[in-house]
Design a protein around this motif. Sequence first.
Motif, mmCIF file in Angstrom:
data_model
loop_
_atom_site.group_PDB
_atom_site.id
_atom_site.type_symbol
_atom_site.label_atom_id
_atom_site.label_comp_id
_atom_site.label_asym_id
_atom_site.label_seq_id
_atom_site.Cartn_x
_atom_site.Cartn_y
_atom_site.Cartn_z
ATOM 1 N N VAL A 120 0.896 -1.288 0.002
ATOM 2 C CA VAL A 120 0.017 -0.164 -0.117
ATOM 3 C C VAL A 120 0.882 1.162 0.215
ATOM 4 N N VAL A 121 1.856 1.163 0.951
ATOM 5 C CA VAL A 121 2.752 2.491 1.159
ATOM 6 C C VAL A 121 3.576 2.723 0.091
ATOM 7 N N LEU A 122 4.205 1.776 -0.490
ATOM 8 C CA LEU A 122 5.409 1.954 -1.796
ATOM 9 C C LEU A 122 4.561 1.560 -3.161
ATOM 10 N N ALA A 123 4.133 0.571 -3.499
ATOM 11 C CA ALA A 123 3.476 0.001 -4.704
ATOM 12 C C ALA A 123 2.287 0.962 -4.911
ATOM 13 N N GLY A 124 1.720 1.237 -3.733
ATOM 14 C CA GLY A 124 0.453 2.140 -4.056
ATOM 15 C C GLY A 124 0.714 3.669 -4.344
ATOM 16 N N LEU A 125 1.793 4.210 -4.096
ATOM 17 C CA LEU A 125 2.155 5.384 -4.042
ATOM 18 C C LEU A 125 1.773 6.331 -5.431
ATOM 19 N N PRO A 126 2.117 5.540 -6.632
ATOM 20 C CA PRO A 126 1.807 6.357 -7.881
ATOM 21 C C PRO A 126 0.251 6.367 -8.037
ATOM 22 N N SER A 127 -0.463 5.603 -7.930
ATOM 23 C CA SER A 127 -1.701 5.550 -7.905
ATOM 24 C C SER A 127 -2.603 6.501 -7.058
ATOM 25 N N ALA A 128 -1.752 6.378 -5.704
ATOM 26 C CA ALA A 128 -2.415 7.336 -4.786
ATOM 27 C C ALA A 128 -2.185 8.823 -5.180
ATOM 28 N N LEU A 129 -1.035 9.154 -5.746
ATOM 29 C CA LEU A 129 -0.705 10.534 -6.026
ATOM 30 C C LEU A 129 -1.637 10.813 -7.286
ATOM 31 N N VAL A 130 -1.786 9.908 -8.370
ATOM 32 C CA VAL A 130 -2.534 10.507 -9.356
ATOM 33 C C VAL A 130 -4.037 10.751 -8.851
ATOM 34 N N VAL A 131 -4.586 9.944 -8.113
ATOM 35 C CA VAL A 131 -5.951 9.883 -7.792
ATOM 36 C C VAL A 131 -6.450 11.264 -6.979
ATOM 37 N N TYR A 132 -5.103 11.257 -6.137
ATOM 38 C CA TYR A 132 -5.458 12.629 -5.056
ATOM 39 C C TYR A 132 -5.051 13.845 -5.850
ATOM 40 N N GLY A 133 -4.150 13.910 -6.727
ATOM 41 C CA GLY A 133 -4.008 14.752 -7.615
ATOM 42 C C GLY A 133 -5.042 15.309 -8.628
ATOM 43 N N LEU A 134 -5.865 14.312 -9.064
ATOM 44 C CA LEU A 134 -7.032 14.558 -9.952
ATOM 45 C C LEU A 134 -8.189 14.968 -9.019
ATOM 46 N N GLU A 135 -8.212 14.442 -8.097
ATOM 47 C CA GLU A 135 -9.271 15.300 -6.984
ATOM 48 C C GLU A 135 -8.859 16.727 -6.814
ATOM 49 N N GLY A 136 -7.619 17.191 -6.634
ATOM 50 C CA GLY A 136 -7.373 18.411 -6.842
ATOM 51 C C GLY A 136 -7.406 19.309 -7.981
ATOM 52 N N VAL A 137 -7.423 18.642 -8.980
ATOM 53 C CA VAL A 137 -7.653 19.395 -10.277
ATOM 54 C C VAL A 137 -9.092 19.394 -10.534
ATOM 55 N N LEU A 138 -10.033 18.121 -10.601
ATOM 56 C CA LEU A 138 -11.431 18.275 -10.859
ATOM 57 C C LEU A 138 -12.361 18.647 -9.834
ATOM 58 N N VAL A 139 -11.897 18.453 -8.572
ATOM 59 C CA VAL A 139 -13.059 18.732 -7.654
ATOM 60 C C VAL A 139 -12.811 19.972 -6.724
ATOM 61 N N ALA A 140 -11.501 19.824 -6.121
ATOM 62 C CA ALA A 140 -11.334 20.897 -5.048
ATOM 63 C C ALA A 140 -11.430 22.453 -5.676
ATOM 64 N N PRO A 141 -10.851 22.769 -6.797
ATOM 65 C CA PRO A 141 -11.285 24.103 -7.197
ATOM 66 C C PRO A 141 -12.591 24.581 -7.413
ATOM 67 N N TRP A 142 -13.686 23.677 -7.810
ATOM 68 C CA TRP A 142 -14.823 24.195 -7.852
ATOM 69 C C TRP A 142 -15.587 24.178 -6.534
ATOM 70 N N LEU A 143 -14.927 23.556 -5.464
ATOM 71 C CA LEU A 143 -15.544 23.526 -4.132
ATOM 72 C C LEU A 143 -14.997 24.888 -3.658
ATOM 73 N N TYR A 144 -13.749 25.418 -3.945
ATOM 74 C CA TYR A 144 -13.297 26.521 -3.295
ATOM 75 C C TYR A 144 -13.981 27.754 -3.909
#
Length: 421
Positions: A120-144
């Motif tokens: 989870v910590v190492l192997a899952g890091l790339p997918s976690a960064l991409v998913v969290y980054g997409l949330e920051g790009v597609l969701v958080a700006p609209w909420l702000y």
Amino acid sequence: MNGEAQDHAGVAGLAVGRSLLQALLAQIANLPLAILLGVSLALVPLGVGLALLPPVLLAVRGLANQQRRWAKEWSGVEIPVPYRPRPADASGFGRVKWLLTDPATWRDMLWTLVNSVLGVVLAGLPSALVVYGLEGVLVAPWLYSLHSFGWGPFWPLGDYGPPGAIGCLLLGSVLVLTGWLGGPPIMRAYALVNRSMLGPTRARLEERVRELTATRSETVDASAAELRRIERDLHDGAQARLVALSMHIGLAEQMVKDDPDEAVRLLIEARQASGTALTELRDLVRGIHPPVLAERGLPGGVQALALTLPLPVNVTVDLPGRAAPPVESAAYFAVAEMLANTVKHAGAERAWVDVRHNGTALVMIVGDDGRGGADPSRGTGMRGITRRLAAFDGTMAVTSPEGGPTVVTMELPCALSSPKI
């Protein structure tokens, strides 16, 4: 240049997808297996653990072998399989002893526990960064943005307004880019960590060298004995027939004018001798490499063997491709020897042969409903087959209680070629 960029993007995308798969697998497979291992080991003193441990440990081995394949296919990191060969008495308590006395088993246990977190910590890091980054790009700006205009009851975001939205957009983009570009090297680092836990130790490598040295010596001796047998068969059989054939033809040449009838008789004997010599040469060639293997492969060879026996043999062959010719030959002769033993010693009414490929090895199971009591240590035939299989790093396990049935399981590690269309 566009093609190279597309290739890099494809590799990065695959790495992110594989990262997510590894993270899910660590929680769905590694964590439950780690818990089952702990429970099974705790119940060993009560006896229940002895029944639970083998299937759990074999499941761990299967998962570890899958990780070894993925490490090689996905990251180019080869992790050799370090397990000791399955002994002939690997049934019941013998199977538990075989598993627990193998150092690789304990390394697998440690890996199972560590990977439930590391996956989870190492192997899952790339997918976690991409998913969290997409949330920051597609969701958080609209909420702000909506929050800055007082639209809708949102959780406290602070009075950052549009600047907060821009910050989320920038931060999310950085996270997506980091996860996307960092996917391949992170997955390779994960494969290298797995190799440190799942690869063979130095002691195991030294033991393997000793095994290969012994196997090579036995193979050389067996090859020398086989060569002497071929020379003997040629000298005592076909060569003697050919010498007699030459003599008959020579006498016929001398008598063709003086005694034509005798010359004809000699020529008839010569023709018969040539037929016998040809048959002996065919038998000799069949003993080296049966023509049926070249024509019909291992499935056809096993079927042909079954048809020559004086008892019914149920044959099941499931092979998606063909093994290398030396492997096919070794498998063919191993099955032939086991079926010959069934006819000679088992007193069986029926037999069965099951041949399939499990992804890493050719597995051949030969059984009969005879009297049982087969012991590899007492028969030269079984010992010879063991040596033949050992030359390919193969193994043989015999289960033959008194009264039967007898089941012989043989494995030959190999890859299959793609089936011809």
